[in-house]
Design a protein around this motif. Structure first.
Motif, PDB file in Angstrom:
ATOM      1  N   SER A  94      11.492 -17.180   9.676  1.00 14.21           N
ATOM      2  CA  SER A  94      11.178 -16.903   8.268  1.00 14.21           C
ATOM      3  C   SER A  94      10.115 -15.814   8.154  1.00 14.21           C
ATOM      4  CB  SER A  94      10.658 -18.177   7.583  1.00 14.21           C
ATOM      5  OG  SER A  94      11.590 -19.221   7.677  1.00 14.21           O
ATOM      6  N   ASN A  95      10.173 -15.086   7.046  1.00 13.98           N
ATOM      7  CA  ASN A  95       9.116 -14.139   6.674  1.00 13.98           C
ATOM      8  C   ASN A  95       8.857 -13.096   7.749  1.00 13.98           C
ATOM      9  OD1 ASN A  95       7.266 -13.172   4.802  1.00 13.98           O
ATOM     10  ND2 ASN A  95       5.569 -14.356   5.645  1.00 13.98           N
ATOM     11  N   THR A  96       9.920 -12.498   8.279  1.00 21.57           N
ATOM     12  CA  THR A  96       9.774 -11.446   9.276  1.00 21.57           C
ATOM     13  C   THR A  96       9.489 -10.114   8.593  1.00 21.57           C
ATOM     14  OG1 THR A  96      12.164 -11.101   9.269  1.00 21.57           O
ATOM     15  CG2 THR A  96      11.276 -12.599  10.929  1.00 21.57           C
ATOM     16  N   ARG A  97       9.177  -9.116   9.400  1.00 18.50           N
ATOM     17  CA  ARG A  97       8.789  -7.811   8.853  1.00 18.50           C
ATOM     18  C   ARG A  97       9.943  -7.151   8.102  1.00 18.50           C
ATOM     19  NH1 ARG A  97       5.560  -4.170  12.964  1.00 18.50           N
ATOM     20  NH2 ARG A  97       4.186  -5.979  12.718  1.00 18.50           N
ATOM     21  N   ARG A  98       9.611  -6.539   6.975  1.00 20.88           N
ATOM     22  CA  ARG A  98      10.623  -5.874   6.157  1.00 20.88           C
ATOM     23  C   ARG A  98      11.185  -4.648   6.875  1.00 20.88           C
ATOM     24  NH1 ARG A  98       6.377  -6.591   1.402  1.00 20.88           N
ATOM     25  NH2 ARG A  98       5.280  -5.215   2.837  1.00 20.88           N
ATOM     26  N   PRO A  99      12.458  -4.321   6.638  1.00 22.81           N
ATOM     27  CA  PRO A  99      13.070  -3.161   7.317  1.00 22.81           C
ATOM     28  C   PRO A  99      12.282  -1.866   7.115  1.00 22.81           C
ATOM     29  CG  PRO A  99      14.758  -4.475   6.264  1.00 22.81           C
ATOM     30  CD  PRO A  99      13.446  -5.067   5.835  1.00 22.81           C
ATOM     31  N   ALA A 100      11.803  -1.644   5.892  1.00 30.22           N
ATOM     32  CA  ALA A 100      11.061  -0.406   5.622  1.00 30.22           C
ATOM     33  C   ALA A 100       9.797  -0.330   6.465  1.00 30.22           C
ATOM     34  CB  ALA A 100      10.715  -0.321   4.135  1.00 30.22           C
ATOM     35  N   ILE A 157       0.842  -1.181   0.000  1.00 35.13           N
ATOM     36  CA  ILE A 157       0.000   0.000   0.000  1.00 35.13           C
ATOM     37  C   ILE A 157       0.887   1.245   0.000  1.00 35.13           C
ATOM     38  CG2 ILE A 157      -1.828   1.251   1.221  1.00 35.13           C
ATOM     39  CD1 ILE A 157      -2.505  -1.419   2.604  1.00 35.13           C
ATOM     40  N   ALA A 158       0.586   2.181  -0.868  1.00 33.24           N
ATOM     41  CA  ALA A 158       1.357   3.429  -0.913  1.00 33.24           C
ATOM     42  C   ALA A 158       1.039   4.286   0.309  1.00 33.24           C
ATOM     43  CB  ALA A 158       1.043   4.186  -2.201  1.00 33.24           C
ATOM     44  N   ASN A 159       2.017   5.045   0.744  1.00 30.58           N
ATOM     45  CA  ASN A 159       1.837   6.008   1.835  1.00 30.58           C
ATOM     46  C   ASN A 159       1.358   5.342   3.129  1.00 30.58           C
ATOM     47  OD1 ASN A 159       2.492   8.166   0.033  1.00 30.58           O
ATOM     48  ND2 ASN A 159       0.390   8.093  -0.739  1.00 30.58           N
ATOM     49  N   LYS A 160       1.944   4.208   3.444  1.00 25.01           N
ATOM     50  CA  LYS A 160       1.581   3.542   4.693  1.00 25.01           C
ATOM     51  C   LYS A 160       2.063   4.384   5.880  1.00 25.01           C
ATOM     52  CE  LYS A 160       3.602  -0.299   3.399  1.00 25.01           C
ATOM     53  NZ  LYS A 160       4.118  -1.694   3.331  1.00 25.01           N
ATOM     54  N   LYS A 205       9.401  -1.847   9.405  1.00 24.31           N
ATOM     55  CA  LYS A 205       9.807  -1.658  10.797  1.00 24.31           C
ATOM     56  C   LYS A 205      10.015  -0.178  11.099  1.00 24.31           C
ATOM     57  CE  LYS A 205      12.197  -6.090  11.387  1.00 24.31           C
ATOM     58  NZ  LYS A 205      13.500  -6.743  11.681  1.00 24.31           N
ATOM     59  N   ASN A 206      10.501   0.557  10.104  1.00 24.05           N
ATOM     60  CA  ASN A 206      10.776   1.979  10.302  1.00 24.05           C
ATOM     61  C   ASN A 206       9.507   2.797  10.515  1.00 24.05           C
ATOM     62  OD1 ASN A 206      13.521   1.504   9.999  1.00 24.05           O
ATOM     63  ND2 ASN A 206      13.524   1.963   7.801  1.00 24.05           N
ATOM     64  N   LEU A 207       8.358   2.257  10.143  1.00 23.96           N
ATOM     65  CA  LEU A 207       7.105   2.984  10.357  1.00 23.96           C
ATOM     66  C   LEU A 207       6.708   3.012  11.824  1.00 23.96           C
ATOM     67  CD1 LEU A 207       4.972   1.715   7.330  1.00 23.96           C
ATOM     68  CD2 LEU A 207       6.086   3.935   7.584  1.00 23.96           C
TER      69      LEU A 207
END
Length: 538
Positions: A488-494, A380-383, A496-498
């Motif tokens: 496996s399949n952990t949250r993406r770094p981007a 989704i854009a602009n999360k 996490k930054n949110l």
């Protein structure tokens, strides 16, 4: 009224001196904390006042307005954990008759009434009322179970392919099927999984070479060896099913199809690849069974004494489509809608009809955290935490609107509602789905785990799975390989930054899911499913 300026008016106490006086201030939405950037006092054009008296009273009321507003700002700041303006930011979603619209505000202004209309504060109160309404509509009614003949009538081809009984002395459900095609024909040439997936084409290229070697002469008929899964990992999404799948397939006695999630029972069976793309050709059950041929060949070799390892005599096949537990969105397009909005058949009805002894593994997590992880996962854009908050409130209102007219089960399985909600609230209503699965399968056929427990003690949860599937013992080295590998399949770094969701969003969702969690803990006889002290997972 401009979308950029939001006007609020204040009801003054009953007064004989100022019966028609109204104060109006404007808040620039670009600077939500600068509440007094524009401040004006409207006066009645038809009445004259003593200038000095009016000035003093205007200053007095200005101070009252300022103090009131600052109190509201501080309350908003505290409730949102320091996120500026979230409760003072106007919502793009209106809550039915509870929220006044712009025309109503204009009308009040024209009548010089004193309406205190801080929309976001009102929205917060309204969403609490929405949750209260939802809680009052919660029911866990027993569903009508379909007759076997009804199931066969709806899926005659599937029942003509899968036998009622499987081979004895083989742990996995398997059988011999007469192979009527020419022995030189491509057995996978029409498989729709291969048509849409390069990964499956690669698998079938390998299987073609082994296929003819495994054709078997039985009672003067040329037969092939077919198998269904012995167990299914059926849910839920973003609850650790991928990690469980990756670990379990390392066990020497376990085999999976090349793809973790064939989604045949819930989607491909109906010709759905993505619901937004409409319908494709329906995948026949033979295409689904082809996915397990590699494991079936190994089981067949064992049955004929050709096994090469000590483990193959107990090989079991697994399938891990995380949609199996909850996704019945296709029913409205294929089944008769004469049951007050409730599906006449569910996925588990068909699985039970062909595999009454199947086993199922369910991995769950705190539904509040699951929903946020689900939101972050999709592209989704602009999360943002603010955007998530807006989508949650909109989805709750839509769910409430459905419950005002239909039953809980109707709304949970309502395809139109599920497609309309910006976030998948319904996937976290675990108890609704589990009760429906328990309506056809015994409790000892379903293992329910928590991701929180799996994350803190993988060895414990994996041993529960091994025992549930009656798998053989492992060497210490193999067990360490299965239990100590990274998640496996952990949250993406981007993502996490949110950061985390807003505290006010968490509070709203906890209130929403609480009665469902209470029932879940009661049915499973385990208070940890209340998630009152959830571990924070990534």
């Amino acid at each position: 009224m401009s979308q950029q300026d939001y006007k609020y008016s204040l009801i003054a106490p009953d007064s004989t001196e100022f019966p028609e006086e109204a104060f109006l201030f404007q808040v620039d939405s670009d600077h939500p904390m600068n509440l007094f950037a524009v401040f004006e006092v409207k006066r009645d054009a038809y009445r004259e006042w003593n200038r000095s008296t009016s000035l003093r009273k205007t200053k007095l009321y200005s101070i009252i307005v300022a103090v009131t507003l600052m109190s509201l700002v501080m309350a908003s700041y505290i409730l949102t954990g320091g996120k500026k303006g979230i409760l003072l930011s106007p919502s793009s979603f209106q809550y039915g008759t509870l929220t006044e619209n712009a025309d109503a505000v204009t009308s009040h202004e024209e009548e010089s009434s004193y309406v205190f209309n801080l929309s976001a504060v009102q929205n917060y109160a309204n969403i609490k009322l929405v949750i209260k309404t939802i809680a009052s509509k919660i029911e866990f009614a027993t569903r009508r179970l379909p007759d076997f003949k009804e199931l066969v009538k709806s899926e005659p081809h599937m029942f003509s392919v899968i036998p009622r009984e499987f081979l004895e002395n083989i742990k996995n459900p398997c059988w011999f099927e007469e192979y009527k095609a020419n022995s030189t024909a491509d057995p996978y040439g029409t498989n729709l999984y291969a048509l849409y997936s390069k990964r499956f084409r690669t698998l079938f290229d390998y299987l073609r070479n082994a296929f003819r070697d495994h054709l078997y002469q039985k009672e003067n008929k040329l037969c092939r060896f077919r198998c269904l899964p012995y167990f299914y990992i059926i849910g839920q999404p973003k609850c650790g099913t991928t990690d469980l799948y990756d670990r379990l397939r390392l066990h020497p006695e376990v085999r999976f199809a090349t793809s973790k999630e064939p989604h045949w029972w819930t989607r491909k069976r109906f010709g759905i690849i993505r619901l937004s793309e409409g319908f494709h050709d329906r995948y026949p059950v033979e295409d689904y069974l082809d996915l397990f041929d590699l494991a079936a060949f190994q089981i067949q070799d064992q049955a004929h004494g050709n096994a090469t390892t000590q483990y193959k005599h107990n090989i079991v096949i697994g399938e891990a489509s995380a949609s199996t537990m909850w996704d019945n969105n296709a029913w409205i397009y294929f089944y008769d809608n004469s049951t007050n909005g409730e599906p006449p058949f569910l996925i588990q009805d068909f699985i039970h009809a062909v595999q009454p002894d199947a086993k199922f593994i369910i991995m769950l997590r705190d539904p509040v955290e699951r929903l946020y992880s689900d939101y972050l996962y999709f592209g989704i854009a602009n999360k943002s935490a603010d955007d998530f908050h807006e989508k949650v409130t909109e989805s709750l209102q839509l769910f409430e609107s459905c419950l005002l007219e239909f039953s809980m089960r109707s709304c949970v399985y309502n395809t139109t509602l599920n497609n309309a909600m910006p976030v998948r609230l319904q996937v976290g209503l675990y108890i609704v789905y589990i009760l429906d699965w328990l309506s056809v399968f015994n409790r000892n056929q379903i293992l329910v785990l928590r991701l929180e427990d799996h994350a803190t003690n993988r060895k414990y949860t994996m041993h529960k799975v091994f025992n549930f599937l009656s798998l053989g013992s492992l060497t210490e080295q193999k067990e360490a390989e299965i239990t100590k590998s990274p998640a496996s399949n952990t949250r993406r770094p981007a993502d996490k930054n949110l950061g985390p969701m807003l505290p006010v969003t968490r509070e709203i969702l906890q209130d929403f899911y609480k009665p469902f969690n209470v029932k879940l803990a009661e049915v499973l006889q385990n208070d940890s499913f209340l998630w009152e002290k959830s571990a924070k997972l990534i």
